[in-house]
Design a protein around this motif. Structure first.
Motif, PDB file in Angstrom:
ATOM      1  N   GLY A 188      44.674  43.982  26.123  1.00 28.56           N
ATOM      2  CA  GLY A 188      43.420  44.252  26.653  1.00 28.56           C
ATOM      3  C   GLY A 188      43.377  45.666  27.267  1.00 28.56           C
ATOM      4  O   GLY A 188      44.226  46.531  27.298  1.00 28.56           O
ATOM      5  N   THR A 189      41.931  46.011  27.897  1.00 26.10           N
ATOM      6  CA  THR A 189      41.691  47.395  28.362  1.00 26.10           C
ATOM      7  C   THR A 189      42.431  47.547  29.642  1.00 26.10           C
ATOM      8  O   THR A 189      42.184  46.986  30.640  1.00 26.10           O
ATOM      9  N   GLU A 241      38.572  44.786  31.765  1.00 24.34           N
ATOM     10  CA  GLU A 241      38.168  43.415  31.181  1.00 24.34           C
ATOM     11  C   GLU A 241      37.849  42.471  32.235  1.00 24.34           C
ATOM     12  O   GLU A 241      38.252  42.662  33.487  1.00 24.34           O
ATOM     13  N   ASP A 242      36.888  41.627  32.000  1.00 25.70           N
ATOM     14  CA  ASP A 242      36.814  40.318  32.930  1.00 25.70           C
ATOM     15  C   ASP A 242      37.474  39.418  32.682  1.00 25.70           C
ATOM     16  O   ASP A 242      37.016  38.076  33.014  1.00 25.70           O
ATOM     17  N   HIS A 243      38.878  39.609  32.105  1.00 27.70           N
ATOM     18  CA  HIS A 243      39.812  38.434  32.111  1.00 27.70           C
ATOM     19  C   HIS A 243      41.090  38.819  32.189  1.00 27.70           C
ATOM     20  O   HIS A 243      41.457  40.088  32.648  1.00 27.70           O
TER      21      HIS A 243
END
Lengths: 413, 413
Positions: free
Chosen positions: B215-216, B237-239
């Motif tokens: 992820g970023t 990211e939203d995770h």
């Protein structure tokens, strides 16, 4: 790890540097003499700094059952560094450590409770506290040492500093499965009445909670590493019983019902040690009594999730600290062998024969090595847990239990 | 469940439930006197130990960020016993311990790596190993200390004895979330490329496994106490992303998708420390970034199981070692407060205000006490975790991280 010398200049008059030199001296007798000289020198130095350069984080004690002694071992050097004698009957002995890892409390089968100093390598106090005892525990705050006794049946609690008795809890029964849990509490079970009691010593007077209906003749018990689930093995039933100690009113729960049903029990050469139960991944693994197998139980539901056939009747089934692998030793006459089980596949991935009478296994705290007591070889053997390579061995007189000081920091022992 | 209280009558030697408290009875006094005689006799026989003999199991270091020093503390005595100075920039500093609990390796934000001797209370070695670093770890066998660096981006590995560099692992990225796992391995993540790497140092040359697609902008990560599950927080990211390191080919798994969706993020005064994540009962608890809440995630399924609204933006959410309670501190300007959450009900059960600038919390290894750094009060404060009673305080110069030596025996720090 060999401690680095604190000063690059060996002539620099640091009071502790001589101790490093003596620890690195190969010959044991010479080392002992150098140590004595060093200690004498230290006394003369009277330095302002804390002067003993012997840390206690990687030490351990090995029970030498035949001679009533304890071998002091250094885990990093894979070496013995001394012996403490005069501990009486050490068959089935166990011990716990003070929070500072300086003192061990040794529970002898003969009822003797001894406090030993692992730095001075001496007995600092010793009491005969009962006629026949079966293990003990130390409270989470290190203030109290409790012992469970067969004769007279009950639990006695001692001041950890002085070994003065501070509480006597007669139960009217042989008492087993004593463990510590948070909140200055101890939990134990009664062979004769099938009860489990919780003793809270946080206040002025002990508060006792009695839980009935655990089953017929609990013979040993354990608590999980988080102090939450207490599981008792039952001699008179074909199941085990569990308590959730986080509940306000814990109720006994039957687990592994009829686990030996329809199969003729093999003779029980040796009762499995339930302290050997351990969390391995998502399951507990435990030795099946009277069978050539270990059982897997889901840690959350307490339902059986599998069985692994083993070389013999398991005595200890101990997880490597990360839970990835389980090491198993066996009852006589198959006690020369060790098997390693993968906790994901539940399959035996390695088997070897360290020697006659493998009685106990202790992992280094982060699991990179395992130390085995091989009684009839008179040796403690050290193995790499990844490669299974033998890394060393240490002479010991009929070694049984191995106890590293890191146990000081764990609950439920 | 019927708690059996002891008799309130101090003259009664036995209570109705059959318990006997020796410390309130003449018999107990006699026992104490006999024991004192025994101890006196033993003291005559015992060889002299240096008066300053110092076990290391209950020591600790407190980072004094403003002065670049470490306060040496004794957990059992709730006291400071010395100070080590000259450690450079200790803002955001952390440290790990050697297996013997004698040496600490201190990771400064300025790239300094210092080895300190907690017995001698001195710096034994110090190197400036990078320009900007963000934490480190020690291998399970104690041989290697690894540091993750922003500048130059990568991981450098040092011999734990000498601090000689033994491996340089450039990543071409700011490198974060470095942890140790079994098998002489380290795991870390790359801010710029969203990768996680596993470095195996068990052989002659490091073996690197690269895992893409985490992820970023991973900004921090943790590994669970068993070394199995690696979880990275993502700034972009939203995770979060997780890896099961027990798989032969670990694949990133999205967890807590869209956990802040539909809610305006609060300003992030301080990024949560993911090392604070902890197993509490069956769940992990973690601080929600930019929100006034902690999140609960099932440890097995990695699904969200609940949220608890908190006093402010949580910085650390740390489980008591048994997992029963979670202690939370908060970002500026609400950082004078601590909340305690019950991990069964997920409800706040206690809130108090130790003082201005509560920066860190460290539990004693078995959880009976918690030590708090209260920076702007210039104090470390000690609390009982059952009664919440304040037990003591220790003067310290702008204290931040508290590190007890018991960490030597834990994985993934």
């Amino acid at each position: 790890m060999t401690p680095a010398n604190l000063s690059p200049n060996a002539n620099e008059s640091r009071c502790h540097s001589g101790f490093h030199l003596s620890r690195n001296t190969p010959a044991g007798g010479l080392r002992a003499r150098l140590l004595a000289l060093t200690l004498a020198a230290l006394a003369l130095c009277a330095p302002a700094l804390p002067a003993s350069a012997q840390p206690t984080g990687d030490l351990g004690l090995v029970v030498e059952r035949a001679s009533g002694s304890l071998l002091v071992v250094d885990q990093s050097d894979r070496a013995s560094i001394g012996r403490i004698t005069g501990l009486g009957d050490l068959s089935h002995a166990s011990l716990v450590y003070s929070p500072d890892e300086q003192f061990a409390y040794v529970f002898g089968r003969d009822g003797g409770l001894s406090k030993v100093d692992i730095l001075a390598q001496t007995i600092t106090a010793r009491v005969m506290q009962a006629g026949n005892s079966i293990g003990g525990a130390i409270s989470d705050d290190g203030r109290f040492v409790a012992v469970s006794n067969y004769e007279p049946g009950g639990v006695r609690v001692f001041d950890a500093d002085t070994l003065e008795m501070v509480a006597d809890i007669p139960t009217g029964s042989k008492t087993i499965g004593l463990v510590d849990i948070p909140g200055t509490r101890f939990v134990f079970s009664l062979w004769d009445t099938g009860e489990t009691w919780i003793a809270d010593l946080s206040g002025e007077t002990p508060q006792i909670t009695r839980i009935k209906g655990m089953g017929t003749n609990p013979y040993d018990a354990l608590v999980t590493g988080d102090g939450r689930t207490y599981i008792a093995g039952l001699f008179g039933e074909d199941h085990l019983s569990a308590l959730d100690l986080w509940q306000e009113h814990p109720e006994p729960q039957v687990i592994l019902p009829s686990y030996a049903k329809g199969r003729e029990g093999l003779p029980v050469y040796k009762m499995p040690h339930l302290e050997g139960w351990a969390l391995a991944g998502q399951d507990f693994v435990l030795p099946a009594m009277g069978q050539h197998e270990v059982l897997w139980v889901d840690a959350r539901s307490l339902q059986e999730t599998g069985r692994t056939t083993t070389h013999g009747q398991p005595v200890f089934a101990i997880s490597r600290p990360d839970g990835r692998y389980v090491w198993v030793n066996f009852a006589h006459p198959l006690n020369d062998t060790v098997q390693v089980i993968d906790s994901v596949t539940k399959e035996v991935i390695h088997q070897f024969t360290p020697g006659p009478g493998v009685l106990h296994m202790e992992f280094t705290p982060r699991g990179h090595e395992v130390w085995l007591s091989v009684r009839d070889a008179g040796k403690v053997m050290v193995y790499d847990t990844e490669t299974f390579e033998k890394l060393g061995e240490i002479a010991a007189e009929s070694p049984s239990g191995i106890f590293f000081t890191a146990r000081a920091h764990r609950m439920g022992l």
